[in-house]
Design a protein around this motif. Sequence first.
Motif, PDB file in Angstrom:
ATOM      1  N   GLN A 112       1.332  -0.912   0.035  1.00 28.82           N
ATOM      2  CA  GLN A 112       0.157  -0.034  -0.004  1.00 28.82           C
ATOM      3  C   GLN A 112       1.072   1.122   0.075  1.00 28.82           C
ATOM      4  OE1 GLN A 112      -3.390  -0.571  -0.232  1.00 28.82           O
ATOM      5  NE2 GLN A 112      -4.275   1.768  -0.439  1.00 28.82           N
TER       6      GLN A 112
ATOM      7  N   LEU B  64       2.353   1.400  -2.920  1.00 25.72           N
ATOM      8  CA  LEU B  64       1.240   2.268  -4.586  1.00 25.72           C
ATOM      9  C   LEU B  64       0.891   3.335  -4.232  1.00 25.72           C
ATOM     10  CD1 LEU B  64      -1.549  -0.818  -4.123  1.00 25.72           C
ATOM     11  CD2 LEU B  64      -0.241   0.162  -6.717  1.00 25.72           C
TER      12      LEU B  64
ATOM     13  N   GLU C  45       1.823   6.351  -7.232  1.00 27.15           N
ATOM     14  CA  GLU C  45       0.164   7.131  -7.982  1.00 27.15           C
ATOM     15  C   GLU C  45       1.287   8.429  -7.835  1.00 27.15           C
ATOM     16  OE1 GLU C  45      -3.068   7.427  -9.207  1.00 27.15           O
ATOM     17  OE2 GLU C  45      -1.759   5.670  -7.957  1.00 27.15           O
TER      18      GLU C  45
ATOM     19  N   ARG D  36       1.479   2.247 -15.497  1.00 25.31           N
ATOM     20  CA  ARG D  36       0.991   1.588 -14.890  1.00 25.31           C
ATOM     21  C   ARG D  36       0.792   0.146 -15.228  1.00 25.31           C
ATOM     22  NH1 ARG D  36      -3.026   4.288 -19.871  1.00 25.31           N
ATOM     23  NH2 ARG D  36      -3.519   6.118 -19.453  1.00 25.31           N
TER      24      ARG D  36
ATOM     25  N   MET E 149       2.057  -0.477 -11.098  1.00 31.39           N
ATOM     26  CA  MET E 149       0.536  -0.104 -10.526  1.00 31.39           C
ATOM     27  C   MET E 149      -0.186  -1.524 -10.586  1.00 31.39           C
ATOM     28  SD  MET E 149       0.493   3.515 -10.107  1.00 31.39           S
ATOM     29  CE  MET E 149      -1.370   3.768  -9.135  1.00 31.39           C
ATOM     30  N   ASP E 150      -0.402  -2.086 -11.436  1.00 29.39           N
ATOM     31  CA  ASP E 150      -1.225  -2.712 -12.155  1.00 29.39           C
ATOM     32  C   ASP E 150      -0.938  -4.454 -10.759  1.00 29.39           C
ATOM     33  OD1 ASP E 150      -3.056  -1.967 -13.575  1.00 29.39           O
ATOM     34  OD2 ASP E 150      -2.334  -2.302 -14.909  1.00 29.39           O
TER      35      ASP E 150
ATOM     36  N   MET F 235       0.870  -4.139  -8.261  1.00 28.40           N
ATOM     37  CA  MET F 235       0.902  -3.850  -6.989  1.00 28.40           C
ATOM     38  C   MET F 235      -0.287  -4.165  -6.890  1.00 28.40           C
ATOM     39  SD  MET F 235       3.870  -3.583  -5.758  1.00 28.40           S
ATOM     40  CE  MET F 235       4.527  -5.209  -6.876  1.00 28.40           C
ATOM     41  N   ARG F 236      -1.775  -4.128  -7.245  1.00 31.51           N
ATOM     42  CA  ARG F 236      -2.798  -3.488  -6.830  1.00 31.51           C
ATOM     43  C   ARG F 236      -2.837  -5.857  -7.302  1.00 31.51           C
ATOM     44  NH1 ARG F 236      -3.211   0.568 -10.641  1.00 31.51           N
ATOM     45  NH2 ARG F 236      -4.031   2.205  -9.349  1.00 31.51           N
ATOM     46  N   GLU F 237      -2.553  -6.321  -7.583  1.00 32.92           N
ATOM     47  CA  GLU F 237      -2.826  -7.844  -7.855  1.00 32.92           C
ATOM     48  C   GLU F 237      -2.116  -8.786  -6.501  1.00 32.92           C
ATOM     49  OE1 GLU F 237      -1.519  -8.868 -11.843  1.00 32.92           O
ATOM     50  OE2 GLU F 237      -2.739  -7.800 -12.965  1.00 32.92           O
ATOM     51  N   LYS F 238      -0.931  -8.115  -6.387  1.00 28.15           N
ATOM     52  CA  LYS F 238      -0.488  -8.573  -5.293  1.00 28.15           C
ATOM     53  C   LYS F 238      -1.340  -8.424  -3.685  1.00 28.15           C
ATOM     54  CE  LYS F 238       4.346  -8.551  -2.986  1.00 28.15           C
ATOM     55  NZ  LYS F 238       5.066  -8.647  -2.877  1.00 28.15           N
ATOM     56  N   ARG F 239      -1.517  -7.245  -3.753  1.00 31.85           N
ATOM     57  CA  ARG F 239      -2.501  -6.632  -3.009  1.00 31.85           C
ATOM     58  C   ARG F 239      -3.911  -8.082  -2.346  1.00 31.85           C
ATOM     59  NH1 ARG F 239      -4.523  -0.846  -2.756  1.00 31.85           N
ATOM     60  NH2 ARG F 239      -5.923  -1.791  -4.489  1.00 31.85           N
ATOM     61  N   SER F 240      -4.474  -7.554  -3.587  1.00 32.67           N
ATOM     62  CA  SER F 240      -5.552  -8.266  -4.072  1.00 32.67           C
ATOM     63  C   SER F 240      -5.480  -9.825  -3.396  1.00 32.67           C
ATOM     64  CB  SER F 240      -6.315  -8.761  -5.502  1.00 32.67           C
ATOM     65  OG  SER F 240      -6.352  -7.266  -5.968  1.00 32.67           O
TER      66      SER F 240
END
Length: 398
Positions: free
Chosen positions: A98, A101, A105, A164, A167-168, A170-175
């Motif tokens: 987090q 990320l 941003e 991008r 960040m994608d 990182m978001r997948e890892k966070r999910s």
Amino acid sequence: MATEVTVVAAQDIDTFSELASKLPAKKRQVLELLKQYQKVLQQCQKRTQRYEWAVSALRCQYERRLQEERMFIERQYDRLENIDIQVRAIDHEVVAVQERLGRMEPDLQAARTYAQQRYDKYQRRKKQLHQHSKIPIVGAIYKRKYARAQAKNKQAEDAVAAHRHDMDAMREKRSALAQKQRQLQSDQQDIRRIIEQHKQRMAAHQDLMHKWQNGILFYQTSKHCLTLDQRVVALQYVLQQQQPRRSLGDINQQQQQKDAKSPTNEREMHAVAHALRQALIDFQQAERHGNQHFALAPITFDCMKCLQQIEQGSPFIDKIKTTDLLCEPCYMGSRTTMIIKKKLGFLGANNKALSSSSSSLLTVSPPSPPSSRQSSFYIDAPPSPPPKDTKLVPVAIN
């Protein structure tokens, strides 16, 4: 477990009361009832012994189960601790993702702004090239500027795409971390539920063991059997005292019959009979209380013959090895064999004792030499005959 004693029914007590009220005329019927009560008391004694054997065997099995439950719960607590460690590690990793990320941003926003500037300049250079492309010297200059703007625009677009993509990822890892965290939390709830179930099972086992211990204490300390036995013996004694002695003369027999019918003796008989009736009522209530609160069946136990766990069954005591519990099919299948072995073992012990006593009787001590005061002629005593063969009476096998 087939160890319950036949409880004296209310109609049996009423029958006894009716016969006792007609004493001494109904003396023979009353004596028959007293013999039945003595058989019931013998059943009580056997029941108590079998109950203690069964409780001892069940306690061993349930102590082992409690130990297994404790070890299982300890392993589950170890699993919970490992899951807690994993959950805390995931929490730290999620926080790190987090934060990353959050830092990416602004970089993406700056890359987009720069790419938009490069794109605008690229469009402007493209328009200029289109306007001055036919002018020899100016056209070459704008062509170089256009190529340089095109390259910078491509680099800016690639930078935005890279930001991008990062960040994608990182978001997948966070999910993925959030999903793993939810799975671990679900596993924690399942383990806690399993631990609670096993704790409840342990509490139920401990309650059963406590109930069995109270049952042993009840049967050992309750005086309903002893009181009934004393009352039965007292009434038998009183009734036997009323029988006339046949060895005396007719005058004495008539006198004894008059004494037996005297009001004092009748009052004594009725008083003892009334005390026996109250003892029967107490015995009935005590036995019902024991059967309702301290019965062993139905119960879960391990059969030591078929090595199967019996769910909600009645345990039976092995007649040879009283520390083993048997299920009903195994008990009924080997009951005759156990009785024969038990009888043969009893007879073998009796024969051994008989042979030892016979050998002691057959051993003749050497004759002592004659003393000076006795005659010098010593007559040997004839040898004692050997003991007669013991005739074995066949035993009926139930």
